[in-house]
Design an enzyme around this catalytic site. Structure first.
Site, short mmCIF file in Angstrom:
data_model
loop_
_atom_site.label_atom_id
_atom_site.label_comp_id
_atom_site.label_asym_id
_atom_site.label_seq_id
_atom_site.Cartn_x
_atom_site.Cartn_y
_atom_site.Cartn_z
N LYS A 110 0.86 -1.18 0.00
CA LYS A 110 0.00 0.00 0.00
C LYS A 110 0.89 1.22 0.00
O LYS A 110 2.03 1.18 0.45
CB LYS A 110 -0.85 0.01 1.26
N HIS A 113 2.60 6.49 3.25
CA HIS A 113 2.28 7.90 3.39
C HIS A 113 3.09 8.49 4.53
O HIS A 113 3.67 7.77 5.34
CB HIS A 113 0.78 8.13 3.57
N HIS A 116 3.47 7.29 8.10
CA HIS A 116 4.38 6.26 8.60
C HIS A 116 5.69 6.86 9.08
O HIS A 116 6.29 6.37 10.02
CB HIS A 116 4.62 5.19 7.55
N1 ARG Z 1 -0.34 -0.68 9.25
C1 ARG Z 1 -1.29 0.26 9.78
C2 ARG Z 1 -1.52 1.40 8.79
O1 ARG Z 1 -0.60 1.81 8.16
C3 ARG Z 1 -0.90 0.83 11.10
C4 ARG Z 1 -0.85 -0.17 12.21
C5 ARG Z 1 -1.20 0.42 13.53
N2 ARG Z 1 -1.14 -0.55 14.57
C6 ARG Z 1 -2.03 -1.45 14.87
N3 ARG Z 1 -1.78 -2.30 15.84
N4 ARG Z 1 -3.18 -1.52 14.24
O2 ARG Z 1 -2.60 1.90 8.66
#
Ligand code: ARG
Length: 550
Positions: A110, A113, A116
């Protein structure tokens, strides 16, 4: 010095006030330089404590406290080194805890952005701070390596993927494939169906689908690790969502055995969060085809981490758009009977607007880093004072990162902000470049004079207002750390360091070391050394590597 400033003052005050020193320590704070006139260095926030005493003893006490503190601060900075401020009485009754910090957590394939990047630097700061305070910290990167997007990606790769491109530039290629297949899926319901089937095969453990997924994952993580290395960030655990594939099914069974699952008309399985049983507020935990969702995997991950780490606190650093998601997850944990759900905390942050590279839209963290580096190199080349550097690339990267981090940490984390390359790189003003510049300047001052005068140092020589302001400001470092430890906001430390740098700039101009009598020169050198040390400590907490030349 065996005991800290606040304790000495509290001891003195306790004699006057007939109160135990312990009850006074937290009421004593150093006066911020900005508010300081010709008054005491410390203030007692509970005025009433002094009400019954005559004015004279108050003045005496404050005067004594002032001399005591100023004399001691340089010695304390030297003695405590990188622990300066952290050994303060303010933290002495702090219980040591086991803390899990989950941060960064990018999604393979994905679009990367800027969120992150924010999660990465904020999480790193929180982990650094907690660790510095003596807690046992575990850093987890919860990679987004599972979910329906892999159904799309797998299908997309089968339709328009190229083996060579995957080898040479995996993140970019996977991203391109992902964009294309998403587009197709909106027009062509058949593609969506194929994607669902692919994800279903993954969830059921189909070896062929899994081996393709495994390659996407391995190649991506390899690239990410390189990037974290550049940032100077590490993780104790990389465990993505995929790790919870089977454990999610166990959670579903557990929820079922507790009678918490309900089926909707569309065939999805939900947990009722309304508390009234009318399904007005629900969280979907299983699709009609039996596959798990983001929330299901988060439940499994939280339970597994509790088993593994028995944490006292778990902090999730993720953008504010995920607030509802975390509320739901925490609430489900509570409904399941886990009272430790209260130990889970989401630290949300706002959106960065306008972070575009010269090539166009930012897609990957690496693009941001390269852009930061190249802009900084160009900047440095245009500054005449730039010294001949052994490794200009590395310096540019460090200074550039400091610039990005300070811009990001200046405000409240929750606020959105407008990113501006120009503002980020101003060498004057409140920027990371200015902090790095100040640090480098102080380093070169030390290099010039070595330890030559330090033995002659006589702290009593530091009488000028510029020195007193710095001493006064150094006294406050522990309070600032305390503030940040309370609300997990880096802004307190940032503004402290910027003020320190401004004070240092003024002092650097007015307080000559060269041509001063040895005891004055020594005292000044000592003062500048202390500033550099505290500046470096603070920068490192924020995740910045101080440079000695630029
Ligand atoms: N990978 C997710 C995203 O980029 C963020 C993860 C956040 N942490 C979690 N335990 N859900 O949207």
């Amino acid at each position: 010095m065996a005991c800290g400033f606040r304790r000495s003052i509290a001891c003195q005050l306790s004699r006057v006030l007939a109160l135990p020193p312990e009850s006074l320590i937290k009421s004593i704070s150093a006066v911020p330089v900005s508010k300081k006139e010709e008054v005491a260095d410390f203030q007692l926030s509970v005025d009433s404590l002094l009400e019954d005493n005559n004015h004279k003893s108050q003045v005496d006490t404050q005067d004594q406290a002032r001399r005591l503190a100023e004399k001691a601060v340089l010695q304390q900075v030297t003695e405590d080194g990188c622990k300066y401020g952290l050994k303060s009485e303010l933290f002495s009754d702090l219980p040591k805890k086991r803390i899990v910090v989950e941060f960064s957590s990018p999604n393979i394939a994905k679009k990367f952005h800027v969120g992150h990047l924010r999660s990465t630097i904020i999480g790193n700061f929180i982990a650094n701070l907690k660790e510095a305070l003596g807690h046992q910290v575990t850093r987890i990167n919860y990679i987004g390596d599972w979910g329906m997007q892999f159904g799309l990606l797998g299908t997309g790769f089968q339709l328009f993927g190229y083996e060579e491109k995957l080898q040479t530039n995996p993140l970019q290629h996977l991203f391109d494939v992902y964009v294309q297949v998403n587009k197709e899926a909106t027009d062509d319901k058949n593609v969506t169906k194929l994607a669902h089937e692919f994800f279903h095969r993954l969830e059921m453990g189909d070896t062929q689908a899994l081996s393709l997924w495994q390659r996407f994952r391995d190649l991506s993580i390899e690239e990410y690790t390189q990037i974290y290395k550049r940032l100077g960030i590490y993780f104790d655990e990389y465990s993505g969502e995929s790790f919870y594939r089977e454990k999610s099914q166990d959670v579903l069974k557990l929820l079922d055995s507790k009678g918490l699952l309900q089926k909707t008309a569309e065939g999805n399985v939900v947990v009722d969060l309304s508390g009234t049983g009318d399904l007005s507020s629900v969280c979907t935990v299983m699709r009609s085809d039996g596959t798990s969702l983001y929330a299901t995997r988060d439940l499994a991950a939280a339970i597994h981490r509790m088993d593994k780490y028995n944490f006292d606190t778990m902090i999730y650093v993720a953008d504010k758009g995920q607030r509802r998601h975390f509320q739901q997850v925490f609430q489900m944990l509570k409904i399941m009977g886990y009272d430790w759900a209260e130990r889970c905390q989401h630290v949300p942050f706002g959106i960065v607007k306008g972070m575009k590279t010269r090539r166009g839209g930012v897609t990957f963290l690496e693009d941001v880093l390269n852009e930061v580096q190249s802009r900084m190199l160009q900047n440095m080349a245009s500054i005449k004072t730039t010294k001949q550097l052994e490794n200009p690339q590395e310096t540019a990267e460090r200074v550039g990162l400091a610039a990005v981090i300070i811009q990001d940490f200046r405000g409240t984390l929750l606020s959105d902000y407008q990113f501006s390359w120009d503002r980020v790189f101003q060498s004057r003003g409140d920027t990371g470049v200015f902090l790095q510049y100040t640090h480098a300047r102080l380093c070169s001052l030390e290099e010039t004079f070595g330890c030559g005068y330090l033995n002659d140092s006589n702290v009593a020589c530091l009488q000028e207002p510029q020195s007193v302001s710095i001493l006064q400001h150094l006294l406050r470092f522990d309070e600032v750390l305390y503030l940040s430890s309370q609300d997990l906001q880096p802004k307190h430390i940032v503004s402290y360091l910027l003020t320190l740098s401004h004070l240092a700039a003024v002092a650097h101009k007015t307080l000559q070391v060269k041509d001063s009598p040895p005891d004055v020169a020594g005292a000044r050198l000592h003062l500048f050394k202390a500033v550099r040390s505290v500046l470096a400590n603070g920068m490192k907490l924020l995740g910045i590597t101080p440079v000695c030349r630029m």
